[in-house]
Design a protein around this motif. Structure first.
Motif, PDB file in Angstrom:
ATOM      1  N   ASP A 101      76.558  48.141 -11.443  1.00 18.81           N
ATOM      2  CA  ASP A 101      75.400  47.831 -10.608  1.00 18.81           C
ATOM      3  C   ASP A 101      74.095  48.091 -11.374  1.00 18.81           C
ATOM      4  OD1 ASP A 101      76.884  47.096  -8.338  1.00 18.81           O
ATOM      5  OD2 ASP A 101      77.135  49.197  -7.767  1.00 18.81           O
ATOM      6  N   HIS A 151      71.569  57.612  -4.177  1.00 17.83           N
ATOM      7  CA  HIS A 151      71.423  56.484  -5.092  1.00 17.83           C
ATOM      8  C   HIS A 151      71.516  55.113  -4.437  1.00 17.83           C
ATOM      9  CE1 HIS A 151      71.313  58.824  -8.804  1.00 17.83           C
ATOM     10  NE2 HIS A 151      72.220  59.608  -8.263  1.00 17.83           N
ATOM     11  N   SER A 152      71.775  55.056  -3.136  1.00 21.02           N
ATOM     12  CA  SER A 152      71.957  53.748  -2.525  1.00 21.02           C
ATOM     13  C   SER A 152      71.228  53.654  -1.190  1.00 21.02           C
ATOM     14  CB  SER A 152      73.446  53.478  -2.310  1.00 21.02           C
ATOM     15  OG  SER A 152      73.636  52.272  -1.608  1.00 21.02           O
ATOM     16  N   ASN A 154      79.460  53.211  -2.596  1.00 15.04           N
ATOM     17  CA  ASN A 154      79.069  53.935  -3.797  1.00 15.04           C
ATOM     18  C   ASN A 154      78.513  52.961  -4.829  1.00 15.04           C
ATOM     19  OD1 ASN A 154      79.850  56.507  -2.937  1.00 15.04           O
ATOM     20  ND2 ASN A 154      81.991  56.093  -3.470  1.00 15.04           N
ATOM     21  N   ILE A 155      77.555  53.447  -5.596  1.00 17.02           N
ATOM     22  CA  ILE A 155      77.001  52.645  -6.693  1.00 17.02           C
ATOM     23  C   ILE A 155      77.875  52.835  -7.921  1.00 17.02           C
ATOM     24  CG2 ILE A 155      74.995  52.305  -8.182  1.00 17.02           C
ATOM     25  CD1 ILE A 155      74.505  51.414  -5.357  1.00 17.02           C
ATOM     26  N   ALA A 168      76.212  58.368  -2.814  1.00 15.18           N
ATOM     27  CA  ALA A 168      75.561  57.202  -2.216  1.00 15.18           C
ATOM     28  C   ALA A 168      74.322  57.586  -1.422  1.00 15.18           C
ATOM     29  CB  ALA A 168      76.551  56.464  -1.309  1.00 15.18           C
ATOM     30  N   TYR A 203      70.831  49.328  -5.380  1.00 19.58           N
ATOM     31  CA  TYR A 203      70.551  50.638  -5.979  1.00 19.58           C
ATOM     32  C   TYR A 203      69.174  51.110  -5.511  1.00 19.58           C
ATOM     33  CZ  TYR A 203      69.680  54.545  -8.947  1.00 19.58           C
ATOM     34  OH  TYR A 203      69.397  55.813  -9.362  1.00 19.58           O
ATOM     35  N   LYS A 204      69.140  52.281  -4.927  1.00 24.50           N
ATOM     36  CA  LYS A 204      67.904  52.835  -4.352  1.00 24.50           C
ATOM     37  C   LYS A 204      67.256  51.802  -3.438  1.00 24.50           C
ATOM     38  CE  LYS A 204      67.358  57.119  -5.735  1.00 24.50           C
ATOM     39  NZ  LYS A 204      66.154  57.720  -6.258  1.00 24.50           N
TER      40      LYS A 204
END
Length: 537
Positions: free
Chosen positions: A80, A68-69, A75-76, A65, A12-13
């Motif tokens: 997660d 956020h990823s 995709n998150i 995504a 995540y991030k």
């Protein structure tokens, strides 16, 4: 409601696997501190994104995504991001428990650092969705948070409802509602709301008064900082009823606000948010940190984001900072950044002279004032301080090194002595070299006899006389000053003034300090003095 543990994992991030663990008794105020780009806002984004994945109502950022990823190929998902509340339970439990009261979206209240509040002037009455729906403003840290106009409409609606529900005059309703809000505003700013406006008459905005302003004026003419404070306080004021058991996420609320107001604003945020709520802040504000360190220290936990942490590649478990002086110094380095070099000098040099400062704290030692003048342009990060005579200079400089060296670890502390450091006789160059050889490396000794031997240098006196339109008697000077290095000139100030063509009575110290401003780079006397002080030659 308070978050006890937060985990952001699986990319995540920028986080490989980040856990923030507040322990069994999470504090009311949780503060994320660190330099720009360390991940503070990303933590709040993760909390909000977890909520959006459950709501999944028209949010363009659900499963986005690219935002956020770190891995745009996946995709998150909600699992997660793990959120555990004090007393047990997760976000799903908290949201479901609010369904019966019609407030499922009040678990979190979020505020972005990017706010649009420059102009509020409405021309029509329009119904607003209930604030408990939490459907306006920013949904993530990088989005624009434009709440002010809608909140103004809500304030108008609150006044109207109070008028109807309590069968009172509109003026009485305004006085009641606005009076409560004004208490918070006046504790932060020299402002108060005097009118909520009238849409039908074309004055649909807030009006304010100020102690030195005769007429009321619109919200739109406030400064950016004043608008920021009003915007934050109004939003929190309107949420008091429906968000009374929530977690408030506020990303860098200090933008555009000066340091003194920042501390007062933090107090009001704490006062307006309900007792059963928790506040998460991101900041690198001096005003906020100072308030947290002092009167709020017992109700806050600080999570420090160290730039050295490998958040993107290694699991990290962050816990609240221990409240030691050393830890707070590290935090203030973040807030001050390069300003820390301006607040504390890089080098402090103790020299001989009158040690007691004036009542206002100003330096009174002539030597220190002269040295600070001489090196003001070439060494702006150096501070000379008077510390008494030769013996006091040794004693006090040792104490300073012991204390200041621990408080300001990057500050160099030097000792600069006149050449009369040997008691009972005049020291020559050989004595000076012996002293330097057998004393600590932070000790320096003047090459010439005393400071006056530099101030009364021919080049300095010529420059002074030229600036003052005085006639310098060079032949008289040459006949008198036969050894500028070793001659005792301190007691000859009157004669030096006559050589400069000064016939009136002027203060000797003022005369010397004026000369110090003419002892400048490019003169041989300046180069020699600088070598003595900074190169230990």
């Amino acid at each position: 409601m308070r978050i006890q543990r937060l985990r952001l994992k699986n990319g995540y991030k920028r986080f490989h696997d980040l856990t923030i663990d507040l322990g069994p008794t999470p504090a009311r105020i949780v503060v994320l501190v660190g330099p720009n780009g360390c991940g503070k806002s990303s933590v709040l984004d993760g909390i909000m994104y977890h909520q959006q994945l459950y709501q999944a109502v028209g949010s363009v950022h659900v499963n986005d995504a690219s935002y956020h990823s770190m891995d745009s190929a996946r995709n998150i998902e909600h699992n997660d991001i793990e959120i555990t509340f004090a007393g047990g339970g997760n976000f799903s439990d908290a949201r479901n428990s609010r369904q019966q009261s019609g407030k499922p979206n009040t678990v979190f209240s979020f505020r972005s650092p990017y706010r649009y509040n420059t102009y509020v002037k409405i021309h029509e009455v329009r119904a607003m969705p209930p604030i408990k729906e939490n459907s306006y403003g920013a949904g993530y840290a990088g989005a624009l948070d434009s709440k002010m106009e809608e909140n103004y409409r809500r304030l108008q609606g609150m006044v109207n409802r109070y008028t109807q529900d309590n069968d009172v005059k509109p003026s009485e309703a305004r006085s009641k509602i606005i009076g409560e809000l004004n208490q918070s505003i006046k504790r932060c700013l020299d402002l108060e709301i005097v009118d909520v406006g009238d849409v039908e008459s074309g004055s649909g905005t807030l009006y304010f008064s100020k102690y030195d302003q005769k007429n009321k004026f619109e919200f739109n003419v406030l400064s950016a900082g004043e608008k920021e404070v009003i915007d934050i306080l109004l939003d929190l004021f309107l949420r008091k009823s429906d968000f009374n058991d929530s977690v408030f996420l506020i990303d860098e609320p200090e933008l555009h606000i000066n340091t003194s107001i920042q501390g007062r604003l933090l107090n009001e945020i704490d006062a307006l948010v309900g007792d059963d709520c928790q506040i998460w802040l991101t900041t690198h504000s001096i005003g906020f940190l100072r308030r947290l360190q002092s009167e709020m220290r017992n109700k806050c936990q600080i999570i420090q984001f160290d730039p050295a942490l490998k958040l993107a590649s290694e699991p990290q478990n962050l816990k609240p900072m221990k409240g030691s002086a050393a830890a707070w110094r590290e935090l203030f380095k973040v807030a001050l950044d390069d300003l820390s070099e301006l607040v504390s000098p890089k080098t402090i040099i103790y020299c001989e002279g009158r040690d007691a400062p004036s009542k206002s704290g100003e330096e009174r030692g002539m030597d220190a004032k002269a040295f600070n003048t001489i090196f003001a342009d070439t060494h702006p990060d150096v501070l000379f301080i008077s510390s008494g005579g030769n013996t006091e200079l040794d004693q006090r400089s040792q104490i300073a090194i012991a204390i200041l060296g621990k408080v300001f670890q990057n500050v160099e502390i030097l000792v600069f002595k006149d050449r009369d450091m040997i008691s009972g006789r005049i020291a020559d160059e050989s004595d000076r070299q012996t002293y330097l050889k057998h004393n600590a490396a932070n000790h320096r000794v003047m090459k010439r006899f005393e400071l006056e031997n530099y101030l009364y240098d021919k080049d300095v006196l010529k420059a002074y006389c030229n600036a003052q339109d005085l006639i310098f008697d060079e032949s008289q000077y040459d006949a008198f000053v036969v050894d500028i290095t070793n001659q005792n000139l301190k007691d000859e100030t009157g004669r030096i003034k006559k050589i400069c063509g000064i016939s009136t009575s002027i203060n000797g110290e003022v005369f010397k300090l004026n000369l110090a401003s003419h002892l400048t780079e490019g003169m041989s006397a300046f180069a020699e003095l600088a070598d003595c002080v900074f190169s230990r030659k």
